[in-house]
Motif scaffolding. Sequence first.
Motif, short mmCIF file in Angstrom:
data_model
loop_
_atom_site.label_atom_id
_atom_site.label_comp_id
_atom_site.label_asym_id
_atom_site.label_seq_id
_atom_site.Cartn_x
_atom_site.Cartn_y
_atom_site.Cartn_z
N ALA A 42 0.83 -1.20 0.00
CA ALA A 42 0.00 0.00 0.00
C ALA A 42 0.87 1.25 0.00
N TYR A 43 1.95 1.22 0.76
CA TYR A 43 2.90 2.35 0.80
C TYR A 43 3.45 2.64 -0.59
N ILE A 44 3.85 1.60 -1.31
CA ILE A 44 4.40 1.78 -2.66
C ILE A 44 3.35 2.40 -3.59
N LYS A 45 2.11 1.92 -3.49
CA LYS A 45 1.05 2.46 -4.35
C LYS A 45 0.79 3.93 -4.07
N ILE A 46 0.77 4.28 -2.79
CA ILE A 46 0.55 5.69 -2.42
C ILE A 46 1.69 6.56 -2.93
N LEU A 47 2.92 6.10 -2.75
CA LEU A 47 4.07 6.89 -3.20
C LEU A 47 4.11 7.02 -4.72
N LEU A 48 3.71 5.98 -5.44
CA LEU A 48 3.66 6.06 -6.90
C LEU A 48 2.59 7.05 -7.34
N PHE A 49 1.45 7.02 -6.68
CA PHE A 49 0.39 8.01 -6.95
C PHE A 49 0.93 9.41 -6.72
N ALA A 50 1.66 9.59 -5.62
CA ALA A 50 2.21 10.90 -5.28
C ALA A 50 3.23 11.36 -6.32
N GLN A 51 4.07 10.44 -6.79
CA GLN A 51 5.06 10.81 -7.82
C GLN A 51 4.36 11.22 -9.11
N LEU A 52 3.34 10.47 -9.47
CA LEU A 52 2.61 10.75 -10.70
C LEU A 52 1.98 12.13 -10.67
N HIS A 53 1.51 12.54 -9.49
CA HIS A 53 0.84 13.84 -9.35
C HIS A 53 1.76 14.92 -8.78
N GLU A 54 3.04 14.57 -8.60
CA GLU A 54 4.02 15.51 -8.06
C GLU A 54 3.53 16.11 -6.73
N THR A 55 2.99 15.24 -5.88
CA THR A 55 2.48 15.65 -4.58
C THR A 55 3.63 16.08 -3.67
N GLU A 56 3.50 17.24 -3.04
CA GLU A 56 4.63 17.82 -2.32
C GLU A 56 4.69 17.48 -0.83
N SER A 57 3.66 16.86 -0.28
CA SER A 57 3.69 16.61 1.15
C SER A 57 2.91 15.35 1.51
N GLU A 59 0.79 15.28 3.93
CA GLU A 59 -0.58 15.73 4.20
C GLU A 59 -1.41 15.69 2.93
N ALA A 60 -0.80 16.10 1.82
CA ALA A 60 -1.51 16.08 0.54
C ALA A 60 -1.81 14.65 0.11
N MET A 61 -0.91 13.73 0.41
CA MET A 61 -1.16 12.31 0.11
C MET A 61 -2.35 11.80 0.92
N SER A 62 -2.36 12.16 2.20
CA SER A 62 -3.46 11.75 3.07
C SER A 62 -4.80 12.28 2.55
N LEU A 84 1.99 7.71 7.45
CA LEU A 84 2.81 7.70 6.23
C LEU A 84 4.26 8.03 6.55
N SER A 85 4.45 8.99 7.44
CA SER A 85 5.80 9.39 7.83
C SER A 85 6.55 8.24 8.49
N ARG A 86 5.88 7.53 9.39
CA ARG A 86 6.53 6.40 10.07
C ARG A 86 6.91 5.32 9.06
N LYS A 87 6.00 5.02 8.15
CA LYS A 87 6.27 3.98 7.15
C LYS A 87 7.41 4.40 6.23
N ASN A 88 7.43 5.66 5.88
CA ASN A 88 8.46 6.19 4.99
C ASN A 88 9.85 6.06 5.61
N ASN A 89 9.91 6.15 6.92
CA ASN A 89 11.18 6.04 7.62
C ASN A 89 11.53 4.61 8.02
N GLU A 90 10.58 3.70 7.85
CA GLU A 90 10.80 2.32 8.26
C GLU A 90 11.07 1.37 7.11
#
Length: 372
Positions: A42-57, A59-62, A84-90
């Motif tokens: 799920a983390y990978i899917k969210i981050l790919l969505f964020a990259q596709l939309h050039e999401t800057e934060s 909070e915007a992902m949430s 998301l922050s915890r997962k990103n660091n883990e």
Amino acid sequence: MDKNTRLSSFSKWIAPIHFKKVYEQAENLKQDYYTKKLTTEAYIKILLFAQLHETESLEAMSDALLDEDFQKALGFESISASQLSRKNNEVDPGILAALFLDLVYQIQGFHKKRLNSSMPLKIIDSSTLPLNLTNYKWATFRKTKAGVKLHLRLVFMDKNTVYPEKAAITPAKEHDRNQLEVLVDDKEAMYVFDRGYVDYERFDRMTDDGYFFVSRIKKNAVTRDVYSFSLPPESTVLSDKMVYIGSTQNRAENVFRLLEVSDTKGNILRLITNRFDLSADEISDIYRSRWAIELFFKWLKQHVEIKHFYGMSKTALQNQIYIALITYCLHVLIQLETKSKKSLLRISRWLKAALWKPAYIWLRRFEKKAVP
């Protein structure tokens, strides 16, 4: 058609990702041991969505999960920025690095079908990603600056298709030359790099070990002529010689080939190579292909999100860079699968416009001919 009718465009785009392998790696590393919903997948899917939309934060992902289609793709209705922050660091960057290499392997499958008798061209360069010194003290490289370097090997298939093949992420203070041996490991390729990688001792080792390269050297590099080759009247090359390079104290043992060419602005470039079987103009053209990696870095900085980082740890930063590379590879794979000559930017725009629609709506855009 049935399969693409069932799949959304987003699902079709990420289809090359072997999530079963991701799950197995996450299990081995206990990445999802205490996780209820924000799994590594799920983390990978969210981050790919964020990259596709050039999401800057984060909070915007949430906030993006207000979209019901996005919720269905993930299997849950909401996630907080702190989660998301915890997962990103883990998440172990090794998982994303392995995923990146798996996609590269798939691209290579297409590449091998298109190879002719010539050696594949592999371009090496790095790009510095600046960071805020206050937040990234671990990446300090000057008194007032922080940053990391993305060292990259790019495969040049043709002017329409290039792809990253190997990457290394280091603090910005790491010298480019130190990564040359990491990025040069295929004797069936021709390597191209700029003067930042000049190292006479390493040039000797590469030549002795059977690696081929062409590089630019500095204007003031000391050379001693051994022989001058004649050039055909139609050649754009200014001179072609066999030379020794380096001073008496620091000289390469092998004889190399030195070419002088002019760039588009009329500046004289000095190129060194250990290939004597190609014409001077072929060597010149090979070096001119180096522009492809400059365009690649420019594309990354303009069309995915690697200017604003979602976390301040080394782990978070590496994960985001690998996700950016994975995003690029997914675009290349759809380009190769559809045999499209459309630019990656056009492919990305169409994908975003049809993200949750059936995949065939996105794919049929590749079949339409341009209106004259």
